[in-house]
Write an enzyme that holds these catalytic residues in place. Structure first.
Site, PDB file in Angstrom:
ATOM      1  N   GLU A 108       5.241   4.930  -8.327  1.00 30.67           N
ATOM      2  CA  GLU A 108       5.789   3.734  -7.699  1.00 30.67           C
ATOM      3  C   GLU A 108       7.020   4.115  -6.894  1.00 30.67           C
ATOM      4  OE1 GLU A 108       6.377   0.556 -10.477  1.00 30.67           O
ATOM      5  OE2 GLU A 108       4.248   0.355 -10.923  1.00 30.67           O
ATOM      6  N   ARG A 269      12.868  -0.486  -3.524  1.00 29.69           N
ATOM      7  CA  ARG A 269      12.499  -1.857  -3.191  1.00 29.69           C
ATOM      8  C   ARG A 269      13.427  -2.525  -2.184  1.00 29.69           C
ATOM      9  NH1 ARG A 269      10.630  -4.175  -9.148  1.00 29.69           N
ATOM     10  NH2 ARG A 269       8.590  -3.162  -9.136  1.00 29.69           N
ATOM     11  N   HIS A 328      12.735 -11.335  -7.414  1.00 25.61           N
ATOM     12  CA  HIS A 328      11.911 -10.801  -8.500  1.00 25.61           C
ATOM     13  C   HIS A 328      12.712 -10.443  -9.745  1.00 25.61           C
ATOM     14  CE1 HIS A 328       8.614  -8.755 -10.435  1.00 25.61           C
ATOM     15  NE2 HIS A 328       9.245  -7.592 -10.431  1.00 25.61           N
TER      16      HIS A 328
END
Length: 515
Positions: A108, A269, A328
């Site tokens: 990721e 992110r 988030h």
């Protein structure tokens, strides 16, 4: 009011709270676990991608470095080292509890190697079920579980937290406890477009604030890059989709991430979220493309995402998926040390509610579930080490009640001023307009609205005070990263002041103690 006595009260039934309760019980302590949803509610069950932990002892340094790089200088090194030392053994404990991880580990964003363990794209759900099962098996006179229980206030005596008052389906309950451990999750519902569950209203931060604990780095809010937004609801598309080779394309069909970061779609992110927002502004749309991976593989690898998008008329394996950033995760929270101590005697915090120093300015993907395990266990052990008898006379710390009808306007104001991009003019204007009607009617809704009103102001003040761009906080009027990394710390004991504290010097006792 029914009175319950226990050694440790854990508030919150997600990964941090459930694991803390199991840890405390394994040491023979009497525990009450209170959560305002069923045990399988909350954020944990929605975690799709997986759980991050070093693959072996030799991977600890690399995982620590990846975490520090993502945190943009605001991680506490001691906390990161404790995390990478402990995480792998706790993940192995999940296996013992029945979580069947795939043999395939995935990659990721921000990770230098594939180390994410998963159960397809429903890892959080699998963990939640396993922990709930373990708690169910352990229930008894020494472990009480109160589902649907909402903490209306903490109780204190002599500056120490000694319990809480709860609203439960069976009426009010007062829990008298030697210590209280908050594991209540974040405050994603401060924003109108979020992947946070409805109960993500920052209750633990509001409760800790009333007790005199410090709140740290609230300006750092993580926007997940890839959410599908329909009718105000955000449907998450896990970062693992990009880890498996998913591509981001703008409206012109261009793969654009190479212009923003050498890691392309697997950049941290904050970078990917701002890049997507910029491309939407420039071209009108950004799509996630998994078609080249093959429909059969995509549907078998991501069955949960596939099922969630199908009612929207989207086929993850065959269609271009329109994505945009959505709130988030909240990196800031109740300031704690590496043992979950808040600086207020008797009060501990773990998981998303806490600012332990692990995430810094930007959480590394999939560190959150393992964070809950590591620091839930540490906080439980620290609390049990110093338990004291509960005095007969205690005081309730009552929070303000805010009319929940104001929440749409409140959320719009926060999103407009403290969204993905911020500037001083908008932040000052939002603070000038920050006034919300109170109510004399106590309910879960009015208490939650009170917490959000309190936290929202603190977010705005922290964002205004931080005159730089770092990680999840981006100021268009201060686009560069300032020299020297400092935390922003606020406390009820300090009034409206936002204190700047250097990394490595932010022990909770400095500002967070009311004793």
């Amino acid at each position: 009011m029914r009175i319950v006595e226990t050694e440790l009260l854990v508030v919150g039934g997600g990964v941090a709270g459930a694991y803390a309760a199991l840890t405390a019980r394994s040491y023979g302590a009497d525990v009450v676990l209170a959560c305002k949803t069923p045990l399988t509610g909350g954020s944990t069950r929605w975690a799709q991608g997986g759980i991050a932990a070093p693959l072996a002892v030799g991977d600890e340094d690399a995982h620590a470095l990846d975490t520090l790089k993502a945190g943009r200088g605001l991680c506490e090194p001691e906390t990161v080292q404790a995390f990478v030392r402990d995480a792998r053994s706790h993940v192995e404990t999940l296996r013992d509890l029945g979580v069947t991880f795939s043999a395939h580990v995935t990659l990721e964003g921000g990770h230098s190697r594939a180390r994410i363990r998963h159960t397809g794209d429903s890892t959080g759900h699998s963990i939640s079920l396993a922990l709930a099962g373990a708690l169910g098996a352990a229930r008894g006179p020494a472990l009480g579980v109160l589902e649907g229980a909402f903490v209306r206030n903490l109780r204190v005596s002599g500056g120490a937290v000694v319990g809480a008052d709860l609203l439960t389906p069976d009426g009010p309950v007062q829990v008298r406890a030697g210590a209280v451990l908050l594991a209540t999750g974040g405050f994603g519902r401060l924003y109108p477009v979020t992947t946070a569950p409805p109960e993500g209203t920052g209750d633990g931060l509001g409760l800790a604030w009333q007790a005199g604990a410090a709140l740290r780095d609230l300006e750092f809010v993580q926007f997940h890059p890839t959410a599908v937004v329909r009718g105000g609801e955000a449907f998450l598309v896990t970062e693992a989709a990009r880890g498996e080779g998913g591509r981001l394309l703008n409206a012109r069909g261009e793969r654009f991430m190479e212009r923003y970061d050498p890691a392309h779609e697997l950049a941290p992110r904050d970078v990917v979220a701002r890049a997507i927002a910029a491309e939407i502004a420039a071209t009108g749309r950004v799509n996630l493309d998994l078609r080249h991976l093959g429909a059969a593989f995509v549907r078998s690898r991501f069955p949960t995402v596939t099922a969630s998008l199908a009612p929207l008329g989207l086929d993850l394996g065959a269609d271009l998926i329109p994505v945009q950033p959505a709130v988030h995760y909240t990196m800031g929270g109740v300031q704690t040390d590496v043992q979950g101590r808040t600086g207020v005697p008797g009060l501990y915090a773990a998981g998303e509610v806490a600012s332990s120093g692990l995430h810094g300015a930007n959480r590394l993907a999939s560190n959150s579930l393992s964070e809950g395990l590591v620091f839930g266990a540490r906080a439980a052990r620290a609390a049990l080490a110093v338990l004291k008898p509960v005095p007969a006379r205690t005081e309730a710390l009552l929070a303000p009640l805010v009319d929940p009808a104001c929440l749409p306007a409140l959320r719009a104001l926060v999103a407009g001023a403290a969204g993905l991009r911020r500037d001083g003019t908008a932040l000052r204007a939002a603070l000038d307009a920050w006034a919300w009607p109170t109510t004399g009617t106590e309910s879960r809704e009015s208490l939650e609205a009170g917490h959000l009103a309190l936290i929202g102001e603190r977010v705005l003040r922290a964002a205004l005070a931080r005159e730089e761009s770092r990680g999840g906080h981006h100021r268009t009027d201060f686009p560069g990263e300032a020299a020297g990394a400092v935390h922003s710390v606020q406390s009820r004991l300090l009034g409206e002041t936002v204190v700047r504290v250097p990394v490595g010097a932010a022990a909770p006792a400095v500002l967070g103690s009311s004793a």
